[in-house]
Design an enzyme around this catalytic site. Structure first.
Site, PDB file in Angstrom:
ATOM      1  N   HIS A 441       0.832  -1.210   0.000  1.00 15.75           N
ATOM      2  CA  HIS A 441       0.000   0.000   0.000  1.00 15.75           C
ATOM      3  C   HIS A 441       0.867   1.261   0.000  1.00 15.75           C
ATOM      4  CE1 HIS A 441      -3.627   2.394   1.210  1.00 15.75           C
ATOM      5  NE2 HIS A 441      -2.685   3.180   1.711  1.00 15.75           N
ATOM      6  N   GLU A 442       1.781   1.343   0.947  1.00 15.54           N
ATOM      7  CA  GLU A 442       2.619   2.542   1.044  1.00 15.54           C
ATOM      8  C   GLU A 442       3.537   2.672  -0.173  1.00 15.54           C
ATOM      9  OE1 GLU A 442       1.732   4.676   3.046  1.00 15.54           O
ATOM     10  OE2 GLU A 442       0.535   3.415   4.374  1.00 15.54           O
ATOM     11  N   HIS A 445       1.702   4.469  -2.893  1.00 10.68           N
ATOM     12  CA  HIS A 445       1.802   5.930  -2.713  1.00 10.68           C
ATOM     13  C   HIS A 445       3.149   6.440  -3.218  1.00 10.68           C
ATOM     14  CE1 HIS A 445      -1.849   6.884  -0.603  1.00 10.68           C
ATOM     15  NE2 HIS A 445      -1.589   6.104   0.427  1.00 10.68           N
ATOM     16  N   HIS A 448       3.538   6.550  -6.950  1.00  9.95           N
ATOM     17  CA  HIS A 448       2.731   7.633  -7.507  1.00  9.95           C
ATOM     18  C   HIS A 448       3.520   8.944  -7.496  1.00  9.95           C
ATOM     19  CE1 HIS A 448      -1.496   9.727  -7.527  1.00  9.95           C
ATOM     20  NE2 HIS A 448      -0.900   9.797  -8.692  1.00  9.95           N
TER      21      HIS A 448
END
Length: 651
Positions: A441-442, A445, A448
């Site tokens: 998940h991190e 980020h 991105h």
């Protein structure tokens, strides 16, 4: 190429910050005097002034989160009002605002137009156009809110670190896995005892495997009653946010929040959340009934919230013949990280190379990212739990990719922070699969931000991305952490090197949606509480509790004890950026689920599809609205049904 993480003369950071701000004000005065303002002579220099300031202040705020001490708290507290006042004054600078209005955008490219449009919007939201009295009031509100948020976060950290629960009887810990038990074990007066804290790995270990029900409630109660003083802080925060919204001409803070998000109206958000709750509620009740049935075999007739994790784990083992603890030897932290890099190389054609660089802790690892042998970005990993680190997991961007006024290409950098089980001399850091999901998940980020190809700073990476879509890339990457071909890249026993078997992976995949309806209800509960709180006139601490209780009564299949004060530790909305925006987790999840369906249909390692995602979603950052980028990528609008299907809530 990259700046070192080096806090030189740290104790005097406030003085250096004042010097930078003084210089910035002098340069801003020069920009205002330019007669024929254009993008290159006005916007670009303005943006770069803010970048230099951000580059300086980010490590100072970061170190307070990851190596918290009296000194970091002192420096943070000294810097906070300085930066807050400067940013408030800048946000209300009518001359700069007018300068942006004067920019002729007809000859600008798409990225540059987006920068100008966003800035005009943000100057309006910052207070431009208000009278001097209201501007001054708004500045005071912003400063006080930033200080209250800092206090809220520090109170949670202090409360987390102040509690410990000691078990002297082995019967109380007999089910706890060996790796967790070794971390908890200590000797006192010639006797072996076990200490548990509110640090997440320790807390989860006892809540999941702690045999003694009274001890489970003891640690649960300590966790859910942390930072009682934050109740009064919440009252102040809500009052100030309501004042801020009114000054800016909004009915409430929720409407103010939506002014810079993709969702259009408050009712739209509430309807979306209620729809999810409606779809998940009945199945969530059945999931609770299953746990209750199992608990009764243990003589527990009235299952409580502090029993749920313990008996849910037993139920999961029974239904899927799966024991989470059996997986941990296969998820050694460094192996997982290496496998994650290999996976990202396969789909995005990027390479990670470890480098020696200055960091804030000896366990932090640093990697440079290469794209076709060309240096692209840098990433710092700080993944293990420590007493001086704020709880949770997060990505924090430091530098951004952009081309400056001199034509130089600046490269992005970011921190990925977690609170995974710490390594010791005897045992490496062995992750639960939930930790693996968190890391993915991190990393979503981080990618991105780091893989941006946008040349304009203010819309590069996560800059300029609407808050309710910023979770899309992170949630999208999560889905791959359940895929067999991906898991086999890194799920290897840390001692024998044995790869996780197909049978164990199949169990993991089947168990993915275990209690998925309960998880959905939990997230909707948080989101509805956040959003309705910021739509309402509620200020009093008791009224806050009543609002939360009413939402729970309406949608939650199990109610917590009356002493549960979850809101006092809800840092996302009272000390983070999610106020009236927590709904974005589910909002963005619709995008991520629908995007992942394309990989289900076309193959997990479909590089052509992955590179299109990399180019359009990751590469274009905040240069265009996410709904447009999604449509260009998927060739369709996202559907809620994709999320409900992936979560097993509907067939």
């Amino acid at each position: 190429m990259f700046k070192d993480f080096e806090l030189v003369d740290f104790e005097n950071s406030a003085k250096k910050l004042e010097e930078i701000i003084k210089y910035n004000k002098q340069e801003l005065a020069k920009l205002i005097k330019i007669e024929n303002k254009a993008y290159d002579n006005f916007v670009k220099p303005y943006v770069e002034l803010s970048y230099e300031l951000e580059e300086f202040i980010t490590p100072i705020f970061h170190i307070d989160s990851v190596k918290n001490s009296e000194l970091t708290q002192k420096v943070y507290s000294e810097c906070l009002p300085i930066i807050s006042i400067y940013e408030s004054e800048l946000a209300q600078n009518e001359d700069i605002y007018q300068g942006f209005l004067e920019i002729d955008t007809t000859s600008l490219n798409k990225e540059q137009k987006k920068v100008v449009d966003n800035e005009i919007r943000d100057f309006k939201l910052g207070g431009c156009g208000l009278n001097d009295g209201d501007k001054e009031e708004l500045k005071k509100i912003k400063l006080e809110l930033s200080e209250l948020s800092k206090d809220f976060s520090q109170n949670v950290l202090n409360a987390t670190n102040s509690f410990e629960m000691v078990c002297e009887d082995f019967e109380d810990v007999k089910e706890i896995p060996k790796s967790d038990l070794e971390l908890a074990q200590f000797e006192e007066e010639g006797k072996t005892k076990y200490k548990f804290s509110l640090q997440m790995p320790s807390y989860i270990a006892y809540m999941t495997y702690g045999t003694n029900r009274a001890k489970r409630e003891e640690i649960y109660k300590a966790y859910t009653t942390r930072a009682e003083q934050n109740g009064a802080i919440i009252e102040k925060i809500l009052k100030l946010r309501r004042k801020k919204a009114a000054l800016l001409g909004f009915k409430n803070y929720a409407d103010l929040s939506l002014a810079s998000k993709m969702a259009n109206k408050a009712d739209e958000v509430v309807e979306f959340l209620n729809e999810l709750a409606l779809k998940a509620k009945d199945k969530a009740k059945l999931e609770i009934q299953e746990v209750e049935k199992l608990a009764k075999k243990d003589g527990v007739e009235d299952i409580k919230s502090f029993d749920l994790t313990y008996y849910s784990n037993k139920l999961k083992e029974e239904q899927y013949e799966i024991n989470d603890e059996e997986y941990r030897p296969y998820f050694e932290k460094n192996s997982v990280l290496k496998g994650l890099f290999e996976f990202l190389n396969k789909i995005f054609d990027i390479e990670f190379k470890e480098v020696e660089a200055k960091t804030w802790d000896k366990k932090v690892k640093v990697y440079d990212i290469y794209e076709k042998d060309v240096l692209k970005a840098r990433i710092f990993y700080d993944l293990e739990a420590r007493a001086d680190k704020r709880g949770g997991a997060w990505m924090n961007n430091w530098h951004s990719h952009f081309v400056d006024s001199s034509g130089n290409k600046n490269l992005a950098s970011a921190y990925v922070v977690g609170n995974f089980p710490p390594s010791s001399e005897k045992t490496p850091s062995l992750l639960r699969h939930d930790d693996v999901v968190t890391l993915f998940h991190e990393m979503g980020h981080a990618l991105h931000h780091l893989l941006s190809n946008v040349d304009e700073l203010y819309v590069s990476g996560i800059n300029g991305v609407a808050w309710d879509t910023v979770e899309f890339p992170s949630q999208f990457l999560e889905y791959f952490s359940y895929q067999k071909d991906v898991l086999k890249l890194f799920a290897k026993h840390y001692q024998s090197g044995e790869v996780l078997s197909d049978e164990m992976i199949d169990k993991l995949m089947r168990a993915r949606n275990f209690q998925s309806s309960l998880a959905t209800i939990r997230q909707v509960e948080f989101a509805l509480f956040d959003f309705k709180l910021h739509m309402s006139e509620v200020e009093d601490e008791k009224e806050v509790q009543t609002l939360l209780d009413n939402i729970r009564d309406e949608i939650s299949p199990i109610l917590p004890p009356s002493y549960n004060k979850f809101q006092n530790g809800f840092s996302h909305i009272f000390a983070g950026g999610y106020a009236a925006g927590y709904y974005s987790y589910k909002w963005a999840e619709v995008l991520s689920a629908d995007a992942f369906y394309l990989f289900i249909e076309n193959g997990v390692f479909n590089q052509e599809l992955a590179l299109r995602y990399k180019e359009l979603i990751l590469g274009l950052g905040g240069s265009d609205d996410m709904d447009k980028l999604f449509y260009e990528f998927a060739k369709r609008n996202p559907k809620v049904e994709s999320l409900l299907k992936i979560d097993g809530i509907i067939d």
